[in-house]
Scaffold this motif. Structure first.
Motif, PDB file in Angstrom:
ATOM      1  N   HIS A 105       0.831  -1.204   0.000  1.00 46.52           N
ATOM      2  CA  HIS A 105       0.000   0.000   0.000  1.00 46.52           C
ATOM      3  C   HIS A 105       0.869   1.260   0.000  1.00 46.52           C
ATOM      4  O   HIS A 105       0.604   2.216  -0.735  1.00 46.52           O
ATOM      5  N   SER A 106       1.918   1.263   0.815  1.00 48.22           N
ATOM      6  CA  SER A 106       2.838   2.407   0.843  1.00 48.22           C
ATOM      7  C   SER A 106       3.482   2.618  -0.521  1.00 48.22           C
ATOM      8  O   SER A 106       3.657   3.757  -0.968  1.00 48.22           O
ATOM      9  N   ALA A 107       3.837   1.512  -1.176  1.00 47.73           N
ATOM     10  CA  ALA A 107       4.444   1.605  -2.503  1.00 47.73           C
ATOM     11  C   ALA A 107       3.474   2.221  -3.509  1.00 47.73           C
ATOM     12  O   ALA A 107       3.854   3.088  -4.305  1.00 47.73           O
ATOM     13  N   ILE A 108       2.224   1.792  -3.473  1.00 49.42           N
ATOM     14  CA  ILE A 108       1.215   2.325  -4.399  1.00 49.42           C
ATOM     15  C   ILE A 108       1.022   3.818  -4.174  1.00 49.42           C
ATOM     16  O   ILE A 108       1.017   4.616  -5.121  1.00 49.42           O
ATOM     17  N   VAL A 109       0.869   4.208  -2.903  1.00 44.76           N
ATOM     18  CA  VAL A 109       0.635   5.621  -2.579  1.00 44.76           C
ATOM     19  C   VAL A 109       1.819   6.474  -3.003  1.00 44.76           C
ATOM     20  O   VAL A 109       1.655   7.528  -3.633  1.00 44.76           O
ATOM     21  N   SER A 110       3.025   6.032  -2.672  1.00 45.15           N
ATOM     22  CA  SER A 110       4.209   6.829  -3.016  1.00 45.15           C
ATOM     23  C   SER A 110       4.424   6.898  -4.525  1.00 45.15           C
ATOM     24  O   SER A 110       4.829   7.936  -5.054  1.00 45.15           O
ATOM     25  N   LYS A 111       4.128   5.818  -5.229  1.00 47.38           N
ATOM     26  CA  LYS A 111       4.278   5.812  -6.682  1.00 47.38           C
ATOM     27  C   LYS A 111       3.281   6.758  -7.334  1.00 47.38           C
ATOM     28  O   LYS A 111       3.614   7.496  -8.263  1.00 47.38           O
ATOM     29  N   TYR A 112       2.061   6.750  -6.813  1.00 49.70           N
ATOM     30  CA  TYR A 112       1.005   7.602  -7.370  1.00 49.70           C
ATOM     31  C   TYR A 112       1.277   9.074  -7.093  1.00 49.70           C
ATOM     32  O   TYR A 112       1.083   9.922  -7.961  1.00 49.70           O
ATOM     33  N   LEU A 113       1.755   9.382  -5.877  1.00 46.23           N
ATOM     34  CA  LEU A 113       1.925  10.781  -5.496  1.00 46.23           C
ATOM     35  C   LEU A 113       3.228  11.392  -5.993  1.00 46.23           C
ATOM     36  O   LEU A 113       3.251  12.564  -6.362  1.00 46.23           O
ATOM     37  N   SER A 117       9.738   7.657  -5.151  1.00 44.96           N
ATOM     38  CA  SER A 117      11.077   7.991  -4.663  1.00 44.96           C
ATOM     39  C   SER A 117      11.251   7.547  -3.217  1.00 44.96           C
ATOM     40  O   SER A 117      10.284   7.204  -2.530  1.00 44.96           O
ATOM     41  N   LEU A 118      12.483   7.575  -2.739  1.00 45.44           N
ATOM     42  CA  LEU A 118      12.763   7.184  -1.353  1.00 45.44           C
ATOM     43  C   LEU A 118      11.989   8.055  -0.369  1.00 45.44           C
ATOM     44  O   LEU A 118      11.335   7.555   0.540  1.00 45.44           O
ATOM     45  N   SER A 119      12.058   9.371  -0.568  1.00 45.78           N
ATOM     46  CA  SER A 119      11.393  10.280   0.378  1.00 45.78           C
ATOM     47  C   SER A 119       9.875  10.109   0.352  1.00 45.78           C
ATOM     48  O   SER A 119       9.219  10.138   1.394  1.00 45.78           O
ATOM     49  N   SER A 120       9.287   9.899  -0.833  1.00 46.12           N
ATOM     50  CA  SER A 120       7.833   9.731  -0.903  1.00 46.12           C
ATOM     51  C   SER A 120       7.403   8.388  -0.310  1.00 46.12           C
ATOM     52  O   SER A 120       6.332   8.274   0.285  1.00 46.12           O
ATOM     53  N   THR A 121       8.249   7.358  -0.437  1.00 50.55           N
ATOM     54  CA  THR A 121       7.936   6.052   0.148  1.00 50.55           C
ATOM     55  C   THR A 121       7.979   6.133   1.674  1.00 50.55           C
ATOM     56  O   THR A 121       7.110   5.589   2.361  1.00 50.55           O
ATOM     57  N   ILE A 122       8.968   6.825   2.206  1.00 47.21           N
ATOM     58  CA  ILE A 122       9.054   7.018   3.655  1.00 47.21           C
ATOM     59  C   ILE A 122       7.836   7.793   4.156  1.00 47.21           C
ATOM     60  O   ILE A 122       7.241   7.448   5.181  1.00 47.21           O
ATOM     61  N   GLU A 123       7.449   8.841   3.425  1.00 45.95           N
ATOM     62  CA  GLU A 123       6.284   9.643   3.825  1.00 45.95           C
ATOM     63  C   GLU A 123       5.008   8.800   3.791  1.00 45.95           C
ATOM     64  O   GLU A 123       4.171   8.884   4.689  1.00 45.95           O
ATOM     65  N   ALA A 124       4.873   7.971   2.761  1.00 51.56           N
ATOM     66  CA  ALA A 124       3.697   7.099   2.671  1.00 51.56           C
ATOM     67  C   ALA A 124       3.672   6.101   3.824  1.00 51.56           C
ATOM     68  O   ALA A 124       2.615   5.826   4.403  1.00 51.56           O
ATOM     69  N   MET A 125       4.831   5.551   4.185  1.00 47.17           N
ATOM     70  CA  MET A 125       4.892   4.611   5.311  1.00 47.17           C
ATOM     71  C   MET A 125       4.562   5.324   6.620  1.00 47.17           C
ATOM     72  O   MET A 125       3.914   4.746   7.503  1.00 47.17           O
ATOM     73  N   ARG A 126       4.993   6.564   6.748  1.00 45.42           N
ATOM     74  CA  ARG A 126       4.687   7.341   7.956  1.00 45.42           C
ATOM     75  C   ARG A 126       3.176   7.498   8.109  1.00 45.42           C
ATOM     76  O   ARG A 126       2.616   7.280   9.180  1.00 45.42           O
ATOM     77  N   TRP A 127       2.489   7.864   7.023  1.00 49.60           N
ATOM     78  CA  TRP A 127       1.033   8.050   7.075  1.00 49.60           C
ATOM     79  C   TRP A 127       0.305   6.720   7.279  1.00 49.60           C
ATOM     80  O   TRP A 127      -0.674   6.647   8.023  1.00 49.60           O
ATOM     81  N   ASP A 128       0.777   5.675   6.602  1.00 51.04           N
ATOM     82  CA  ASP A 128       0.141   4.359   6.765  1.00 51.04           C
ATOM     83  C   ASP A 128       0.234   3.869   8.207  1.00 51.04           C
ATOM     84  O   ASP A 128      -0.732   3.339   8.760  1.00 51.04           O
TER      85      ASP A 128
END
Length: 199
Positions: A105-113, A117-128
């Motif tokens: 789920h984090s991968a999907i969100v970060s890829k879409y937004l 990238s590394l920073s967007s994946t970390i941000e998605a994991m933080r929110w998840d």
């Protein structure tokens, strides 16, 4: 008019708003939603300051219980790089034999937004990670309410399921009672469950 009054009474008896097909929201449900929203805001604030923070050449990834971030992060990143199903992050070529829904789920969100990238994946994991415990609380409440038909019992069941893994946070409440202004700072910087004790 008499029929309309009778229909309205019947709708109220069935737990529906008069003239609406939607069920009325009980006070217990409102309390459960308020608890979940408060929990989400608290976790969001905590993870914003201790979940992958770069400072003075150092990397802060939270307390001891977040030490597996470096296992989950590569799973999300490898999915965003086109490897699906993902492989074991530390055994190249080996099939991942672990549930990876949250990482997926984090991968999907970060890829879409932001392209994954590394920073967007970390941000998605933080929110998840801030969102999953409140959702689990709501799901536990809904199941318990369905089984028991009582809001108070369902609230207690949901609280025990989500918060009952350990009571180390009791120490947080005790410290916050003496210094309520610093409760967020205390929660961010003090791993109360690190000593392995129940309280």
């Amino acid at each position: 008019r008499e029929k309309q009054t009778r229909d309205t009474r019947q709708e109220r008896h069935q737990g529906k708003r008069p003239g609406s097909k939607l069920p009325a929201i009980s006070s217990g449900t409102k309390i459960a939603l308020a608890i979940a929203a408060t929990l989400f805001l608290l976790l969001t604030a905590m993870y914003h300051n201790n979940y992958w923070v770069e400072s003075n050449g150092r990397l802060l990834v939270g307390g001891w219980n977040w030490s597996d971030l470096f296992v989950h992060l590569p799973v999300a990143l490898t999915i965003n790089n086109g490897n699906f199903p993902p492989q074991m992050p530390f055994y190249a070529g080996e099939k991942l034999v672990y549930h990876y829904f949250a990482d997926f789920h984090s991968a999907i969100v970060s890829k879409y937004l932001a392209g994954g990238s590394l920073s967007s994946t970390i941000e998605a994991m933080r929110w998840d990670n801030a969102l999953l415990p409140p959702l689990f609380f709501i799901a536990s409440f809904a199941l318990a309410r369905r089984v028991t038909k009582k809001d108070s019992t369902a609230l207690l069941a949901a609280a025990l399921i989500v918060f009952g893994a350990g009571f180390a946070y009791y120490n947080l409440l005790a410290q916050a009672a003496t210094n309520p202004v610093q409760i967020l700072s205390i929660a961010q910087n003090s791993p109360f469950d690190n000593d392995g004790k129940l309280f």
